[in-house]
Design a protein around this motif. Structure first.
Motif, PDB file in Angstrom:
ATOM      1  N   GLU A 125       0.818  -1.217   0.000  1.00 23.94           N
ATOM      2  CA  GLU A 125       0.000   0.000   0.000  1.00 23.94           C
ATOM      3  C   GLU A 125       0.847   1.260   0.000  1.00 23.94           C
ATOM      4  N   GLU A 126       2.096   1.178   0.521  1.00 22.36           N
ATOM      5  CA  GLU A 126       2.973   2.369   0.522  1.00 22.36           C
ATOM      6  C   GLU A 126       3.245   2.822  -0.920  1.00 22.36           C
ATOM      7  N   THR A 127       3.311   1.857  -1.834  1.00 20.25           N
ATOM      8  CA  THR A 127       3.576   2.178  -3.242  1.00 20.25           C
ATOM      9  C   THR A 127       2.334   2.781  -3.894  1.00 20.25           C
ATOM     10  N   GLN A 128       1.185   2.212  -3.530  1.00 17.34           N
ATOM     11  CA  GLN A 128      -0.103   2.737  -4.004  1.00 17.34           C
ATOM     12  C   GLN A 128      -0.290   4.173  -3.482  1.00 17.34           C
ATOM     13  N   LEU A 129       0.086   4.365  -2.224  1.00 18.72           N
ATOM     14  CA  LEU A 129      -0.004   5.675  -1.581  1.00 18.72           C
ATOM     15  C   LEU A 129       0.853   6.703  -2.317  1.00 18.72           C
ATOM     16  N   LEU A 130       2.088   6.318  -2.566  1.00 19.74           N
ATOM     17  CA  LEU A 130       3.006   7.202  -3.289  1.00 19.74           C
ATOM     18  C   LEU A 130       2.433   7.563  -4.664  1.00 19.74           C
ATOM     19  N   GLY A 131       1.911   6.567  -5.350  1.00 18.30           N
ATOM     20  CA  GLY A 131       1.335   6.795  -6.676  1.00 18.30           C
ATOM     21  C   GLY A 131       0.134   7.723  -6.619  1.00 18.30           C
ATOM     22  N   ALA A 132      -0.738   7.513  -5.637  1.00 17.01           N
ATOM     23  CA  ALA A 132      -1.932   8.345  -5.498  1.00 17.01           C
ATOM     24  C   ALA A 132      -1.553   9.791  -5.192  1.00 17.01           C
ATOM     25  N   MET A 133      -0.577   9.970  -4.306  1.00 17.33           N
ATOM     26  CA  MET A 133      -0.138  11.323  -3.941  1.00 17.33           C
ATOM     27  C   MET A 133       0.404  12.064  -5.161  1.00 17.33           C
ATOM     28  N   LEU A 134       1.213  11.361  -5.965  1.00 20.47           N
ATOM     29  CA  LEU A 134       1.815  12.007  -7.138  1.00 20.47           C
ATOM     30  C   LEU A 134       0.794  12.201  -8.254  1.00 20.47           C
ATOM     31  N   ALA A 135      -0.093  11.226  -8.434  1.00 25.72           N
ATOM     32  CA  ALA A 135      -1.090  11.333  -9.498  1.00 25.72           C
ATOM     33  C   ALA A 135      -2.035  12.494  -9.257  1.00 25.72           C
ATOM     34  N   ARG A 136      -2.331  12.802  -8.002  1.00 26.82           N
ATOM     35  CA  ARG A 136      -3.319  13.845  -7.691  1.00 26.82           C
ATOM     36  C   ARG A 136      -2.708  15.049  -6.958  1.00 26.82           C
ATOM     37  N   ASN A 137      -1.395  15.040  -6.839  1.00 22.15           N
ATOM     38  CA  ASN A 137      -0.702  16.127  -6.153  1.00 22.15           C
ATOM     39  C   ASN A 137      -1.236  16.333  -4.730  1.00 22.15           C
ATOM     40  N   ILE A 138      -1.347  15.231  -4.003  1.00 25.41           N
ATOM     41  CA  ILE A 138      -1.861  15.267  -2.628  1.00 25.41           C
ATOM     42  C   ILE A 138      -0.689  15.355  -1.651  1.00 25.41           C
TER      43      ILE A 138
END
Lengths: 303, 303
Positions: A125-138
Motif C-alpha cells: 500500500e505504501e507504493t499505491q499511496l506514493l502513486g496516489a499522492m503524485l497522481a493527484r498532487n496530494i
C-alpha cells in the motif's frame, strides 16, 4: 511502432501477482495478472516465477524490475525492512532492496511501520499511496485504500504521519462464507450493492455509533423472521463492516479523503464515505500502484 | 439406594448433545456428553440417536424426555416455533412441541424471537435463562450468557423484555484460526488469559469506545514489531472481542448482571465485566440449563 520497455513493474502479494512492462514515460507496453502469489511461488522459486512471467511478455533479459508487496516480507523472496512513520515517502524509494545472486536487476520496495500504542505495518500500500499522492498532487489529508486489510493514512506536508488498518475485507469473506451468516448470504457473497437499502441502513447504523459485533447475528435473525434475501444479507454485512471501518477511521484521521479503489469497492466505499458526510476524491487503485512503481523505478534507474 | 429416574433432560445443539437422567427432585442419576449434534444426528435419525444415548444410561422405556436447543430449529428434529418477546418465560414451557410418531413422550422447548428494528432469535439459551432466573430468584436486570453467540437478556418483573446477540465466540474462533491473525495466535487459541496484561488492556481499550475493527490487525503488527507472544495475541484478541461485546451490551441493557458461564469463559467475562464497573453475580451454565430443563419437565409432567 511499439516503443521498447524501460522497466518491469510488479505488484506481488500473498495471493496475486501483477506485472506491467512500461516505456520510459510510464505507458503500458504489456501486462499480465496471475494467481502466482507468495504461497504459489515459494515452492517453485520466486526468481523462476518472475522470469517465467517476464518471458511470456517478451521482456528483454536486462530489463530492470521493481517489486512491491508481500514479496518483501519475511515469508517472501527477500525481506525489505520497514520504514517507520512519520516518513517521507521518498524514503521507501531509497530503501528498496536489491536481490542478489540473480542476473537481472530486481529491487523490492520496503513497507511502512508504526510503533507505539497503535502498532501497524503495511506492504504494497505504501507504493499505491506514493502513486496516489503524485497522481493527484496530494500532500495533506487522508488516503483510504480499502481491501482485505484496508489502510487509512494521514498525510502532513507530503509525509505519512500515522496510519491504521481495518480487517474489513478479510472479515467480510470469513463471515459471509464460513460463519453462521453463510446460511443467510448463501451464494451472494459478491452481490453486496451500494444501492441496496440494507447497505445504506447498515452504514448509517454504524456511523451512529452502534457496536458492529452486536449487529452481525441479527442478519441471520432477519432472514429467519423477515425473509431477508441473500443480496440483502450481503449488502447489510458489507454496510456494517464498511460503516464500522469509516466510523473508526474518521475518529482517528481527519481531513479530506482520497479514496484509492477500483470497481465495486470504489462504489461501495464512495457511497459509505458520502453517507458519513466526508469530502473525497477518487483515485483508481490499479493506476495508483502502477504510478508508484513507475516513480520508484524512474528514481532508481534514471534514463 | 439410587432413586428411579423421573425425567430425561437433553440439551441438543448444533455440535453438542448432553443428556441427564434426574429423579423427581432434580438430582442427577446419570449423565453423558457426546458430539452427536444436529449435523451428526440428522443422517442417523434424531429418534434413533436419542434412544441410543438413553439406552446407554439405562433409561426406562417410558421415561419422558424434554429437549432444548437447535434440535427445535428448522434444520433440527421438529421445528418448535419461537415465542416473541416481551415474554413470560412460562410461555416457553406451554409452547413445548410433542414429537409425534414415536413411542416415547419427547417434547422440544421453543426459542425466543424479537422482531422490529433489532431482529433476533435464540434457541437453547431461553432454557438456561429460565434456569438461572429460578436458581437465583432473578426477576429484573440483565442475564448474560456468553458463548459462540453470546446472548444478553433484559428482564422486567420476571419477563424477558429485549435481548441482543454478539458473535463473539464464533468470531474469536474464525480470527484466531483462519485469519491473518492465526500467524500471531499460532497454537495458543485456548490460551487467552484474564490475568494477561494484554487482556486487560484490550478490554479497557474497547470500553473506552475504540472501534474493534481497527484493533485486530495491530495484533499481527505487534508480533512483527514487538514480538508479541502467541499467548499475548490470544489474550489481546479475546479482550478486544469480549470488551466490544460488553461495551455494546451495556449501551443496550442496563442493570445488575447475572453471568451464566462455566470454566474459562466465566473467568474471562467476570474479569471484563468487573473492568466495566458493572455489578454482577455468577451462575454456572451447566447448572442453569439443567435447572431450566427440569423445571420445564416438572411443569409438563407433574408428579
Amino acid at each position: 511502432m511499439t516503443s521498447a520497455p524501460a522497466y518491469g513493474l510488479a505488484d506481488w502479494g500473498t495471493s496475486r501477482f501483477r506485472l506491467w512492462l512500461v516505456d520510459g514515460t510510464g505507458n503500458i507496453i504489456a501486462e499480465k495478472r496471475s494467481d502466482d502469489g507468495l504461497d504459489a511461488s515459494r515452492e517453485r522459486g520466486f526468481g523462476t516465477t518472475l522470469e517465467a512471467h517476464l518471458a511470456e511478455l517478451g521482456a528483454p533479459e536486462q530489463l530492470p524490475v521493481i517489486v512491491c508487496g508481500m514479496a518483501g516480507s519475511r515469508q517472501g523472496w527477500v525481506e525489505a525492512n520497514y520504514v517507520a512513520v512519520p516518513a517521507d515517502l521518498n524514503a521507501i524509494l531509497s530503501g528498496a532492496v536489491k536481490i542478489t545472486g540473480i542476473d537481472r536487476d530486481v529491487r523490492i520496495i520496503p513497507g511502512l511501520s508504526q510503533s507505539g500504542r497503535f502498532p501497524n505495518v503495511m506492504r504494497g500500500e505504501e507504493t499505491q499511496l506514493l502513486g496516489a499522492m503524485l497522481a493527484r498532487n496530494i500532500t495533506d489529508g487522508v488516503v483510504a485504500m480499502p481491501g482485505t486489510h484496508s489502510k487509512w493514512v494521514e498525510l502532513q506536508s507530503g509525509r505519512a504521519k500515522t496510519f491504521s488498518t481495518y480487517l474489513t475485507g478479510e472479515l467480510y469473506a470469513l463471515l459471509a462464507s464460513q460463519s453462521i451468516l453463510r446460511h443467510s448470504v448463501q451464494g451472494a457473497v459478491s452481490s453486496a450493492s451500494a444501492d441496496h437499502p440494507q447497505f445504506t441502513a447498515a452504514v448509517e447504523l454504524m456511523l451512529s455509533g452502534e457496536a458492529m459485533l452486536g449487529e452481525l447475528f441479527p442478519i441471520r435473525a432477519a432472514m429467519l423472521l423477515e425473509n431477508l434475501s441473500p443480496e440483502g444479507a450481503a449488502s447489510r454485512l458489507s454496510g456494517l463492516l464498511i460503516g464500522a471501518e469509516i466510523a473508526g477511521a474518521r475518529s482517528k484521521h481527519q481531513g479530506r479523503v482520497a479514496l484509492v479503489a477500483s470497481g465495486s469497492m470504489a462504489t461501495l466505499y464512495g457511497k459509505a464515505i458520502s453517507l458519513a458526510g466526508i469530502e473525497f476524491g477518487a483515485v483508481d487503485a490499479d493506476e495508483a500502484v502502477r504510478k508508484g512503481l513507475f516513480v520508484a523505478a524512474s528514481a532508481i534507474w534514471p534514463r
